[in-house]
Design a protein around this motif. Structure first.
Motif, PDB file in Angstrom:
ATOM      1  N   SER A   2     -10.981  73.987 -43.567  1.00 31.36           N
ATOM      2  CA  SER A   2      -9.691  75.179 -44.603  1.00 31.36           C
ATOM      3  C   SER A   2      -8.839  74.085 -45.388  1.00 31.36           C
ATOM      4  O   SER A   2      -9.120  72.744 -46.030  1.00 31.36           O
ATOM      5  N   GLU A   3      -8.717  74.790 -46.426  1.00 36.63           N
ATOM      6  CA  GLU A   3      -8.072  74.043 -47.709  1.00 36.63           C
ATOM      7  C   GLU A   3      -6.686  73.176 -47.060  1.00 36.63           C
ATOM      8  O   GLU A   3      -6.063  74.235 -46.012  1.00 36.63           O
ATOM      9  N   ARG A   4      -6.271  71.920 -47.656  1.00 33.49           N
ATOM     10  CA  ARG A   4      -4.934  71.101 -46.834  1.00 33.49           C
ATOM     11  C   ARG A   4      -3.851  71.764 -48.201  1.00 33.49           C
ATOM     12  O   ARG A   4      -3.767  72.027 -49.294  1.00 33.49           O
ATOM     13  N   LEU A   5      -2.181  72.126 -47.415  1.00 28.62           N
ATOM     14  CA  LEU A   5      -1.635  72.454 -48.373  1.00 28.62           C
ATOM     15  C   LEU A   5      -1.016  71.645 -49.124  1.00 28.62           C
ATOM     16  O   LEU A   5      -1.682  70.329 -48.854  1.00 28.62           O
ATOM     17  N   GLN A   6      -0.357  71.793 -49.900  1.00 27.64           N
ATOM     18  CA  GLN A   6       0.785  70.708 -50.863  1.00 27.64           C
ATOM     19  C   GLN A   6       2.017  71.423 -50.925  1.00 27.64           C
ATOM     20  O   GLN A   6       1.922  72.272 -50.993  1.00 27.64           O
ATOM     21  N   PRO A   7       2.421  70.309 -51.283  1.00 28.02           N
ATOM     22  CA  PRO A   7       3.936  70.573 -51.955  1.00 28.02           C
ATOM     23  C   PRO A   7       4.025  71.424 -52.585  1.00 28.02           C
ATOM     24  O   PRO A   7       3.319  71.400 -54.047  1.00 28.02           O
ATOM     25  N   GLY A   8       5.400  72.183 -52.643  1.00 31.95           N
ATOM     26  CA  GLY A   8       5.312  73.273 -53.440  1.00 31.95           C
ATOM     27  C   GLY A   8       4.651  75.029 -53.331  1.00 31.95           C
ATOM     28  O   GLY A   8       4.935  76.257 -53.658  1.00 31.95           O
ATOM     29  N   ASP A   9       3.172  74.295 -52.162  1.00 30.75           N
ATOM     30  CA  ASP A   9       2.833  75.916 -51.918  1.00 30.75           C
ATOM     31  C   ASP A   9       3.848  76.541 -51.565  1.00 30.75           C
ATOM     32  O   ASP A   9       4.775  76.344 -49.945  1.00 30.75           O
ATOM     33  N   THR A  10       3.675  78.492 -50.547  1.00 30.03           N
ATOM     34  CA  THR A  10       3.997  78.619 -50.284  1.00 30.03           C
ATOM     35  C   THR A  10       3.464  78.646 -48.174  1.00 30.03           C
ATOM     36  O   THR A  10       1.892  78.367 -48.271  1.00 30.03           O
ATOM     37  N   ALA A  11       4.461  78.545 -47.422  1.00 31.88           N
ATOM     38  CA  ALA A  11       4.023  78.060 -45.819  1.00 31.88           C
ATOM     39  C   ALA A  11       2.944  79.327 -45.272  1.00 31.88           C
ATOM     40  O   ALA A  11       3.912  80.543 -45.644  1.00 31.88           O
ATOM     41  N   PRO A  12       2.091  79.126 -44.815  1.00 30.34           N
ATOM     42  CA  PRO A  12       1.895  80.646 -44.758  1.00 30.34           C
ATOM     43  C   PRO A  12       1.979  81.306 -43.306  1.00 30.34           C
ATOM     44  O   PRO A  12       2.914  80.006 -42.667  1.00 30.34           O
ATOM     45  N   ALA A  13       2.636  82.189 -43.373  1.00 28.48           N
ATOM     46  CA  ALA A  13       3.464  83.073 -42.778  1.00 28.48           C
ATOM     47  C   ALA A  13       2.299  82.684 -40.710  1.00 28.48           C
ATOM     48  O   ALA A  13       1.771  83.459 -41.049  1.00 28.48           O
ATOM     49  N   PHE A  14       3.693  82.753 -40.457  1.00 27.58           N
ATOM     50  CA  PHE A  14       3.523  82.798 -38.265  1.00 27.58           C
ATOM     51  C   PHE A  14       3.868  83.776 -37.459  1.00 27.58           C
ATOM     52  O   PHE A  14       4.849  83.583 -37.638  1.00 27.58           O
ATOM     53  N   THR A  15       2.916  84.174 -36.816  1.00 23.46           N
ATOM     54  CA  THR A  15       3.965  84.488 -35.124  1.00 23.46           C
ATOM     55  C   THR A  15       3.026  84.134 -34.387  1.00 23.46           C
ATOM     56  O   THR A  15       2.048  85.100 -34.196  1.00 23.46           O
ATOM     57  N   LEU A  16       3.745  83.325 -33.463  1.00 23.64           N
ATOM     58  CA  LEU A  16       2.567  83.326 -32.101  1.00 23.64           C
ATOM     59  C   LEU A  16       3.597  82.749 -30.765  1.00 23.64           C
ATOM     60  O   LEU A  16       4.777  82.424 -30.561  1.00 23.64           O
ATOM     61  N   PRO A  17       2.563  82.494 -29.510  1.00 26.56           N
ATOM     62  CA  PRO A  17       3.492  82.736 -28.653  1.00 26.56           C
ATOM     63  C   PRO A  17       4.175  81.349 -28.234  1.00 26.56           C
ATOM     64  O   PRO A  17       2.961  80.659 -28.693  1.00 26.56           O
ATOM     65  N   ASP A  18       5.213  82.002 -28.227  1.00 30.17           N
ATOM     66  CA  ASP A  18       5.886  80.335 -27.167  1.00 30.17           C
ATOM     67  C   ASP A  18       5.168  80.024 -25.563  1.00 30.17           C
ATOM     68  O   ASP A  18       4.598  80.543 -25.197  1.00 30.17           O
ATOM     69  N   ALA A  19       5.037  79.145 -25.174  1.00 33.30           N
ATOM     70  CA  ALA A  19       4.885  78.439 -23.618  1.00 33.30           C
ATOM     71  C   ALA A  19       5.533  79.201 -22.603  1.00 33.30           C
ATOM     72  O   ALA A  19       5.076  80.312 -21.178  1.00 33.30           O
ATOM     73  N   ASP A  20       6.376  80.476 -22.963  1.00 34.21           N
ATOM     74  CA  ASP A  20       7.112  81.778 -22.328  1.00 34.21           C
ATOM     75  C   ASP A  20       6.414  82.876 -22.674  1.00 34.21           C
ATOM     76  O   ASP A  20       6.276  84.611 -22.263  1.00 34.21           O
ATOM     77  N   GLY A  21       5.435  82.783 -24.013  1.00 30.25           N
ATOM     78  CA  GLY A  21       4.843  84.093 -24.151  1.00 30.25           C
ATOM     79  C   GLY A  21       5.877  84.433 -24.816  1.00 30.25           C
ATOM     80  O   GLY A  21       5.437  86.526 -25.638  1.00 30.25           O
ATOM     81  N   ASN A  22       6.764  84.391 -25.882  1.00 35.94           N
ATOM     82  CA  ASN A  22       7.378  84.769 -26.536  1.00 35.94           C
ATOM     83  C   ASN A  22       6.906  84.864 -27.810  1.00 35.94           C
ATOM     84  O   ASN A  22       7.162  83.537 -27.716  1.00 35.94           O
ATOM     85  N   PRO A  23       7.263  85.559 -29.175  1.00 37.37           N
ATOM     86  CA  PRO A  23       6.888  85.030 -30.020  1.00 37.37           C
ATOM     87  C   PRO A  23       7.855  84.350 -30.818  1.00 37.37           C
ATOM     88  O   PRO A  23       9.107  84.586 -30.310  1.00 37.37           O
ATOM     89  N   VAL A  24       7.437  83.108 -31.698  1.00 35.55           N
ATOM     90  CA  VAL A  24       7.836  83.263 -32.769  1.00 35.55           C
ATOM     91  C   VAL A  24       7.196  83.273 -33.935  1.00 35.55           C
ATOM     92  O   VAL A  24       6.039  82.497 -33.744  1.00 35.55           O
ATOM     93  N   SER A  25       8.142  83.516 -35.025  1.00 37.72           N
ATOM     94  CA  SER A  25       7.858  83.499 -36.056  1.00 37.72           C
ATOM     95  C   SER A  25       8.420  81.846 -36.726  1.00 37.72           C
ATOM     96  O   SER A  25       9.261  82.190 -36.551  1.00 37.72           O
TER      97      SER A  25
END
Length: 155
Positions: A2-25
């Protein structure tokens, strides 16, 4: 790889489950700076040291306007055991399909004991309040990384 991010890039959006299964975006943190760190596996010595270092410095980092999210390919159940065993206060999220790891350039070929293997590249990406990459650090060391980060960020 995968491509490495550089300063100034838009950070890829994400939503992942935390340790309790709750979504964190990532969008939950809009307007705040976020330290998103990627580590290979919960409950291993290096990853435990790093997570404990972030937890020990969480108040200092929060006071300087930083939130911390740890991302690994572990399942939420393992993250919950990790959090309980080590009394972790950082937000841990699960990326078992490695989509976010890949989007951030934190999964690919790396050297391990002199051999080339494919896996999680221990990395830290600092995202500013507008969702842009402020810093992208790859192949960081588990021990001493948080102290170096605090020094580099002049906190």
């Amino acid at each position: 790889m995968s491509e490495r991010l550089q300063p100034g890039d838009t950070a890829p959006a994400f939503t992942l489950p935390d340790a309790d299964g709750n979504p964190v975006s990532l969008s939950d943190y809009a307007g705040r700076r976020v330290i998103v760190y990627f580590y290979p596996a919960a409950l291993t010595p290096g990853c435990t040291k790093q997570a404990c270092d972030f937890t020990d410095n969480l108040d200092l980092l929060a006071g300087a306007g930083y939130d911390v999210i740890g991302v690994s390919p572990d399942k939420p159940e393992k993250l919950a055991r990790f959090r309980e065993k080590e009394n972790l206060r950082v937000t841990l999220v699960a990326d078992p399909e490695k989509k976010v790891l890949e989007a951030y350039g934190a999964f690919g070929e790396k050297k391990l004991y002199g051999r080339t293997v494919t896996g999680v590249i221990r990395s830290t990406v600092i995202v500013d309040g507008d969702g842009r990459v402020e810093r992208a650090l790859y192949n960081v060391r588990a021990t001493g990384h948080v102290a170096k980060l605090i020094k580099d960020l002049a906190i």
